[in-house]
Design a protein around this motif. Structure first.
Motif, PDB file in Angstrom:
ATOM      1  N   THR A 359      55.175  37.523  42.966  1.00 35.40           N
ATOM      2  CA  THR A 359      54.487  38.537  43.771  1.00 35.40           C
ATOM      3  C   THR A 359      53.073  38.081  44.092  1.00 35.40           C
ATOM      4  N   PHE A 360      52.713  38.169  45.374  1.00 28.47           N
ATOM      5  CA  PHE A 360      51.391  37.746  45.851  1.00 28.47           C
ATOM      6  C   PHE A 360      50.592  38.985  46.263  1.00 28.47           C
ATOM      7  N   VAL A 361      49.423  39.156  45.657  1.00 28.16           N
ATOM      8  CA  VAL A 361      48.540  40.287  45.995  1.00 28.16           C
ATOM      9  C   VAL A 361      47.322  39.700  46.700  1.00 28.16           C
ATOM     10  N   THR A 362      47.222  39.908  48.012  1.00 26.96           N
ATOM     11  CA  THR A 362      46.143  39.294  48.806  1.00 26.96           C
ATOM     12  C   THR A 362      45.428  40.343  49.662  1.00 26.96           C
ATOM     13  N   GLY A 363      44.398  39.879  50.363  1.00 27.12           N
ATOM     14  CA  GLY A 363      43.655  40.763  51.271  1.00 27.12           C
ATOM     15  C   GLY A 363      42.844  41.813  50.541  1.00 27.12           C
ATOM     16  N   CYS A 364      42.318  41.462  49.349  1.00 30.03           N
ATOM     17  CA  CYS A 364      41.525  42.424  48.568  1.00 30.03           C
ATOM     18  C   CYS A 364      40.067  42.386  49.015  1.00 30.03           C
ATOM     19  N   LYS A 365      39.429  43.563  49.000  1.00 29.48           N
ATOM     20  CA  LYS A 365      38.008  43.642  49.382  1.00 29.48           C
ATOM     21  C   LYS A 365      37.157  43.162  48.207  1.00 29.48           C
ATOM     22  N   ASP A 366      36.147  42.333  48.490  1.00 21.94           N
ATOM     23  CA  ASP A 366      35.203  41.839  47.468  1.00 21.94           C
ATOM     24  C   ASP A 366      35.926  41.277  46.242  1.00 21.94           C
ATOM     25  N   SER A 367      37.012  40.586  46.492  1.00 20.08           N
ATOM     26  CA  SER A 367      37.785  40.036  45.369  1.00 20.08           C
ATOM     27  C   SER A 367      37.010  38.918  44.681  1.00 20.08           C
ATOM     28  N   LYS A 368      37.003  38.958  43.348  1.00 24.34           N
ATOM     29  CA  LYS A 368      36.358  37.904  42.570  1.00 24.34           C
ATOM     30  C   LYS A 368      37.411  37.123  41.796  1.00 24.34           C
TER      31      LYS A 368
END
Length: 543
Positions: A359-368
């Motif tokens: 599972t790929f979790v992408t497009g997060c805001k301000d991801s660190k």
């Protein structure tokens, strides 16, 4: 009356003291250093390590070799500690640190045989280590955090010799990109890098060049139900550390059911309670649920019906990364969920990667948080890649934090050896001898690099000394051409901290071993009998 012998140690205990104890410890430490010496440098050889379960590890990473060797001797364990400390502090240079510690002890043994007291050797070694740090400052090069090219060279140097040279440029770019994406700057402009924010997932199959960077988190899990959506856009993410299933009673309980109606009533009640738990999840408005615990089969059905993407038994480390990436809080009580606890991700997608789902979790805001998906022909190749990339990530992080680098190829060690010999001439007393031996010990690094490349170590060392005496402080050994060249132009650079940490850790370990003049090994466990001395069990062959 004849004098009666007094026994203060438990029967069967062994005691070695004086020069015998020092000699035994030094021999053991040297043996460990010698074991990893052939792995040093780009032309170093690999070791195959087979554990008691038959699992195979093929590597030339000093820390990994020493960790897997299962060493018993207490003196030898101190050299293992040097490599472990180097690995924890910098990530690379573990073999250098172990080899230096062994060589410091070899030279110290020569002084002991000449009648120099261990305390004087220790004092001289400390003086030399302090002076070495000052000399290293004169050969450092400043590295700007914006200078991506230099950072890629640093990553490339760490990867070289670890079985991935053909794709060094690609892996270096991945490492630099990943580290730069998790950099944090304080108000005073100080840079800190937490490499834990870079997640590495490995998957055998495909080519090394298929390895890619994912701006977000990869979770090595799939949906709990195949009827759930595979792709969720504009995901509202809920992170749960509580199970979506009915709790078991904490005490032993017995339910007596005498009629079929009561049985049905019990099952209906159980189903209603489960439905209530799922309804609490649905009411949050979340359409993606990551659960650290289990999800009941019936709950999976209700979640599927609601069109929610759910995943169970997610590792705590993954939950923490998902929290940092999406901004969601990990929930421990379903009754107290607020809107601020829900995280956001632009896309949550389940993909097939070489026969297994991830599972790929992408497009997060301000991801660190950043993830790297490593690919390779076989499992051993991917494992080796992971170790090489881990070193590259750590050294790039250190270089960004310190912004100071030095060249490699044995160049700093030759410069240090020459300048420390000059420094030794200014000292009075026997410490001068210790500083001289310390300087000679440092030359083991360029010598070993030459030996492992099939070159003549004496010729190479003489040529390097000559170049450094002429003022060429960046002259080092190019193991590919067999010539002494400018290492900066050859892109062989590494963080200053690798050298300072290796020298300091090796010096401290050598001093500690030198100061031991008595080894008392208990015959039994920690608890000794009357009049005995406590101590851990130690095998016969240690002494």
């Amino acid at each position: 009356m004849a004098a009666q012998p007094i026994f203060i140690l438990r029967e069967g205990s062994k005691r070695t003291h004086g020069s015998d104890a020092q000699h035994n410890n030094i021999m053991a430490a040297k043996a460990v250093a010698e074991a990893v010496r052939t792995t040093l440098g780009p032309k170093g050889m690999d070791k195959m390590l087979v554990d008691s379960m038959g699992d195979v590890v093929i590597t030339n990473d000093g820390a990994t070799i020493l960790k897997e060797m299962d060493i018993e001797h207490p003196g030898a364990k101190m050299i293992v500690e040097v490599a472990k400390t180097q690995d924890a502090e910098v990530g690379d240079g573990t073999t250098t640190a172990a080899v230096l510690a062994g060589e410091f002890l070899t030279k110290a043994e020569e002084l002991l045989e000449s009648g120099v007291h261990p305390t004087l050797i220790a004092s001289g070694y400390r003086l030399a280590a302090t002076q070495a740090a000052k000399i290293l400052d004169t050969v450092t090069i400043s590295a700007s955090p914006e200078d991506t090219e230099t950072l890629e060279k640093i990553a490339g140097t760490a990867i070289t010799g670890k079985g991935a040279e053909a794709h060094k440029a690609h892996l270096s770019r991945l490492a630099v990109h990943a580290v730069k994406s998790v950099v944090e700057k304080s108000e005073d402009g100080k840079i800190t890098v937490d490499i834990e924010d870079v997640k590495t997932e490995k998957r055998p199959g495909g080519s090394i060049k298929d390895s890619e960077i994912i701006e977000g988190v990869i979770v090595d899990k799939e949906r709990v139900h195949t009827a759930m959506p595979e792709v969720v856009k504009d995901a509202k993410v809920l992170l749960l550390s509580v199970p979506i299933e009915l709790k078991k009673t904490e005490t032993k309980a017995e339910i007596k059911i005498t009629t079929p109606d009561q049985m049905q009533l019990f099952l209906d009640q159980e189903e209603a309670m489960l439905k209530e738990i799922v309804d609490k999840v649905i009411r949050t408005g979340a359409n993606v649920v990551f659960c650290q615990k289990g999800i009941d089969d019936l709950a999976q059905y209700y979640l599927t019906k609601a069109g929610i993407f759910a995943m169970r038994r997610v590792k705590k480390s993954d939950m923490d990364k998902l929290s940092r990436a999406t901004g969601a809080r990990v929930i421990t009580n379903l009754d107290e969920i607020e809107e601020a606890d829900i995280g956001y991700a632009g896309l949550v997608e389940e993909k097939d990667v070489t026969g297994s789902r991830m599972t790929f979790v992408t497009g997060c805001k301000d991801s660190k948080t950043t993830s790297i998906l490593l690919r390779g022909g076989t499992e051993h190749v991917v494992d080796g890649l992971e170790r090489a990339l881990e070193d590259a990530l750590r050294v790039v992080g250190v270089a960004l934090e310190d912004q100071k680098i030095v060249v490699g190829g044995g160049s700093p060690e030759v410069e240090l050896a020459l300048r420390l010999k000059e420094y030794a001439a200014t000292l009075k007393g026997r410490e001068q001898l210790a500083v001289m031996k310390f300087a000679e010990s440092l030359e083991v690094i360029p010598q070993t690099l030459a030996e492992n490349a099939g070159l003549d170590p004496i010729d190479m060392l003489v040529e390097m000394r000559s170049q450094h005496e002429k003022g060429n402080k960046r002259a080092g050994l190019n193991v590919y051409t067999g010539k002494i060249e400018d290492m900066f132009e050859n892109n062989v650079v590494e963080p200053l901290r690798i050298k300072t940490q290796a020298i300091n850790a090796a010096t401290e370990a050598a001093i500690m071993i030198l100061r031991i003049d008595d080894v008392i090994a208990s015959s039994g466990g920690a608890r000794a009998g009357p009049g005995g001395m406590p101590g851990g069990e130690m095998p016969e062959d240690m002494m």
